[in-house]
Design a protein around this motif. Structure first.
Motif, PDB file in Angstrom:
ATOM      1  N   ASN A  30       0.833  -1.202   0.000  1.00 23.18           N
ATOM      2  CA  ASN A  30       0.000   0.000   0.000  1.00 23.18           C
ATOM      3  C   ASN A  30       0.868   1.253   0.000  1.00 23.18           C
ATOM      4  OD1 ASN A  30      -2.678   1.280   0.177  1.00 23.18           O
ATOM      5  ND2 ASN A  30      -1.855   2.037   2.113  1.00 23.18           N
ATOM      6  N   GLN A  31       1.971   1.210   0.731  1.00 20.86           N
ATOM      7  CA  GLN A  31       2.880   2.363   0.790  1.00 20.86           C
ATOM      8  C   GLN A  31       3.454   2.669  -0.598  1.00 20.86           C
ATOM      9  OE1 GLN A  31       3.575   4.263   3.591  1.00 20.86           O
ATOM     10  NE2 GLN A  31       4.728   5.625   2.234  1.00 20.86           N
ATOM     11  N   ALA A  32       3.943   1.627  -1.287  1.00 18.69           N
ATOM     12  CA  ALA A  32       4.520   1.817  -2.624  1.00 18.69           C
ATOM     13  C   ALA A  32       3.451   2.258  -3.623  1.00 18.69           C
ATOM     14  CB  ALA A  32       5.185   0.527  -3.092  1.00 18.69           C
ATOM     15  N   LEU A  33       2.257   1.701  -3.511  1.00 16.78           N
ATOM     16  CA  LEU A  33       1.158   2.080  -4.384  1.00 16.78           C
ATOM     17  C   LEU A  33       0.815   3.560  -4.178  1.00 16.78           C
ATOM     18  CD1 LEU A  33      -1.080   1.211  -6.399  1.00 16.78           C
ATOM     19  CD2 LEU A  33      -2.478   0.625  -4.397  1.00 16.78           C
ATOM     20  N   ALA A  34       0.705   3.975  -2.929  1.00 18.43           N
ATOM     21  CA  ALA A  34       0.383   5.370  -2.618  1.00 18.43           C
ATOM     22  C   ALA A  34       1.452   6.310  -3.162  1.00 18.43           C
ATOM     23  CB  ALA A  34       0.231   5.540  -1.103  1.00 18.43           C
ATOM     24  N   GLU A  35       2.718   5.947  -2.978  1.00 20.42           N
ATOM     25  CA  GLU A  35       3.803   6.794  -3.495  1.00 20.42           C
ATOM     26  C   GLU A  35       3.717   6.923  -5.008  1.00 20.42           C
ATOM     27  OE1 GLU A  35       7.838   5.929  -2.329  1.00 20.42           O
ATOM     28  OE2 GLU A  35       7.186   5.531  -0.262  1.00 20.42           O
ATOM     29  N   ALA A  36       3.538   5.805  -5.700  1.00 20.00           N
ATOM     30  CA  ALA A  36       3.501   5.827  -7.161  1.00 20.00           C
ATOM     31  C   ALA A  36       2.279   6.585  -7.687  1.00 20.00           C
ATOM     32  CB  ALA A  36       3.506   4.406  -7.703  1.00 20.00           C
ATOM     33  N   ALA A  37       1.176   6.558  -6.941  1.00 15.09           N
ATOM     34  CA  ALA A  37      -0.048   7.241  -7.358  1.00 15.09           C
ATOM     35  C   ALA A  37      -0.103   8.685  -6.861  1.00 15.09           C
ATOM     36  CB  ALA A  37      -1.275   6.483  -6.858  1.00 15.09           C
ATOM     37  N   HIS A  38       0.876   9.076  -6.060  1.00 12.77           N
ATOM     38  CA  HIS A  38       0.953  10.441  -5.504  1.00 12.77           C
ATOM     39  C   HIS A  38      -0.246  10.761  -4.621  1.00 12.77           C
ATOM     40  CE1 HIS A  38       4.284  10.875  -8.259  1.00 12.77           C
ATOM     41  NE2 HIS A  38       3.477  10.605  -9.281  1.00 12.77           N
ATOM     42  N   VAL A  39      -0.599   9.785  -3.755  1.00 11.78           N
ATOM     43  CA  VAL A  39      -1.657   9.986  -2.773  1.00 11.78           C
ATOM     44  C   VAL A  39      -1.150   9.464  -1.430  1.00 11.78           C
ATOM     45  CG1 VAL A  39      -3.548   9.820  -4.457  1.00 11.78           C
ATOM     46  CG2 VAL A  39      -2.782   7.757  -3.269  1.00 11.78           C
ATOM     47  N   SER A  40      -1.883   9.751  -0.380  1.00 11.00           N
ATOM     48  CA  SER A  40      -1.499   9.249   0.933  1.00 11.00           C
ATOM     49  C   SER A  40      -1.804   7.752   1.017  1.00 11.00           C
ATOM     50  CB  SER A  40      -2.260  10.000   2.029  1.00 11.00           C
ATOM     51  OG  SER A  40      -3.618   9.598   2.037  1.00 11.00           O
ATOM     52  N   PRO A  41      -1.108   7.027   1.895  1.00 13.86           N
ATOM     53  CA  PRO A  41      -1.417   5.605   2.074  1.00 13.86           C
ATOM     54  C   PRO A  41      -2.871   5.359   2.482  1.00 13.86           C
ATOM     55  CG  PRO A  41       0.725   6.092   3.008  1.00 13.86           C
ATOM     56  CD  PRO A  41       0.105   7.419   2.625  1.00 13.86           C
ATOM     57  N   ALA A  42      -3.427   6.237   3.319  1.00 19.01           N
ATOM     58  CA  ALA A  42      -4.821   6.077   3.736  1.00 19.01           C
ATOM     59  C   ALA A  42      -5.766   6.220   2.546  1.00 19.01           C
ATOM     60  CB  ALA A  42      -5.167   7.091   4.824  1.00 19.01           C
ATOM     61  N   THR A  43      -5.475   7.180   1.675  1.00 18.50           N
ATOM     62  CA  THR A  43      -6.303   7.380   0.483  1.00 18.50           C
ATOM     63  C   THR A  43      -6.215   6.171  -0.438  1.00 18.50           C
ATOM     64  OG1 THR A  43      -6.095   9.786   0.595  1.00 18.50           O
ATOM     65  CG2 THR A  43      -6.640   8.840  -1.561  1.00 18.50           C
ATOM     66  N   ALA A  44      -5.007   5.667  -0.660  1.00 20.26           N
ATOM     67  CA  ALA A  44      -4.825   4.502  -1.531  1.00 20.26           C
ATOM     68  C   ALA A  44      -5.604   3.313  -0.967  1.00 20.26           C
ATOM     69  CB  ALA A  44      -3.351   4.158  -1.673  1.00 20.26           C
ATOM     70  N   LEU A  45      -5.470   3.057   0.322  1.00 23.59           N
ATOM     71  CA  LEU A  45      -6.148   1.929   0.948  1.00 23.59           C
ATOM     72  C   LEU A  45      -7.664   2.052   0.836  1.00 23.59           C
ATOM     73  CD1 LEU A  45      -5.502  -0.651   2.543  1.00 23.59           C
ATOM     74  CD2 LEU A  45      -5.726   0.704   4.630  1.00 23.59           C
ATOM     75  N   ARG A  46      -8.171   3.245   1.127  1.00 27.97           N
ATOM     76  CA  ARG A  46      -9.619   3.480   1.076  1.00 27.97           C
ATOM     77  C   ARG A  46     -10.152   3.307  -0.350  1.00 27.97           C
ATOM     78  NH1 ARG A  46      -9.509   8.412   2.048  1.00 27.97           N
ATOM     79  NH2 ARG A  46     -10.276   9.264   0.096  1.00 27.97           N
ATOM     80  N   ARG A  47      -9.434   3.843  -1.311  1.00 24.80           N
ATOM     81  CA  ARG A  47      -9.897   3.767  -2.702  1.00 24.80           C
ATOM     82  C   ARG A  47      -9.819   2.340  -3.258  1.00 24.80           C
ATOM     83  NH1 ARG A  47     -10.146   8.618  -6.245  1.00 24.80           N
ATOM     84  NH2 ARG A  47     -10.232  10.427  -4.871  1.00 24.80           N
ATOM     85  N   VAL A  48      -8.772   1.616  -2.954  1.00 20.85           N
ATOM     86  CA  VAL A  48      -8.669   0.238  -3.428  1.00 20.85           C
ATOM     87  C   VAL A  48      -9.782  -0.602  -2.801  1.00 20.85           C
ATOM     88  CG1 VAL A  48      -7.244  -1.850  -3.395  1.00 20.85           C
ATOM     89  CG2 VAL A  48      -6.213   0.353  -3.993  1.00 20.85           C
ATOM     90  N   LYS A  49     -10.058  -0.377  -1.541  1.00 19.99           N
ATOM     91  CA  LYS A  49     -11.163  -1.094  -0.883  1.00 19.99           C
ATOM     92  C   LYS A  49     -12.489  -0.779  -1.575  1.00 19.99           C
ATOM     93  CE  LYS A  49     -13.537  -1.750   3.470  1.00 19.99           C
ATOM     94  NZ  LYS A  49     -13.980  -1.127   4.668  1.00 19.99           N
ATOM     95  N   ARG A  50     -12.718   0.479  -1.903  1.00 17.82           N
ATOM     96  CA  ARG A  50     -13.940   0.879  -2.607  1.00 17.82           C
ATOM     97  C   ARG A  50     -14.012   0.238  -3.990  1.00 17.82           C
ATOM     98  NH1 ARG A  50     -14.052   5.202  -6.007  1.00 17.82           N
ATOM     99  NH2 ARG A  50     -16.088   5.667  -6.844  1.00 17.82           N
TER     100      ARG A  50
END
Length: 169
Positions: A30-50
């Motif tokens: 999730n950390q690497a995904l958030a960095e690559a997408a230029h979003v916070s880890p919390a945002t990446a996690l929430r959006r992938v869950k959605r």
């Protein structure tokens, strides 16, 4: 509005960036995904869950290299049924989906198609005897199968399961 149009209407550029990154490498943390997408880890996690809850992401999987098995036959089979009533199509599809060839053969994909044959199957078998067992199980024991045409893959020129992001309107 179709399901795909409904999905697209609910997705923004960040969602598509996350989807593109996950399609290229679903093993990203999730950390690497958030960095690559230029979003916070919390945002990446929430959006992938959605995206999973919406059904946009069906599942996460690992794709094995074709050379992993070493040997084997991959075949694309066109199957035409004798009777094409909905109950006959459903019955063949259910048989195909329930097929279990163990480690010797696998039904990788099953497509109901039109026009032409009724089904297109992508199969893998360890060798010709295993492919024969697969065909006997799926095709010759069913009186409703009229014709099967099998094409053996000699080279995979391209395989890419990724879906591109739609162009902005």
């Amino acid at each position: 509005m179709s399901a795909s149009e409904n999905f697209s209407a609910n997705l923004d550029a960040i969602d598509w960036r996350l989807l593109d990154l996950l399609q290229a490498d679903a093993s990203l943390t999730n950390q690497a995904l958030a960095e690559a997408a230029h979003v916070s880890p919390a945002t990446a996690l929430r959006r992938v869950k959605r995206l999973r809850e919406l059904g946009v992401i069906e599942r996460f999987t690992a794709l094995l290299a074709p050379a992993f098995a070493g040997r084997g036959l991959q075949a694309i089979c066109e199957v035409t049924l004798d009777r094409q009533g909905a109950e006959h199509l459903d019955a063949f599809e259910a048989r195909a989906l329930a097929f279990d060839g163990g480690a010797a053969s696998v039904l990788q994909q099953c497509w109901r198609v039109s026009p032409g044959p009724d089904f297109v199957l992508v199969t893998w078998a360890a060798n010709m005897p295993a492919f024969l067992a697969l065909t006997q199980s799926l095709f010759t024991q069913d009186a409703n199968v009229r014709n099967v045409k099998s094409f053996f893959a000699v080279k995979r020129a391209k395989f890419d399961p990724r879906m591109p992001a739609p162009s902005p309107a």
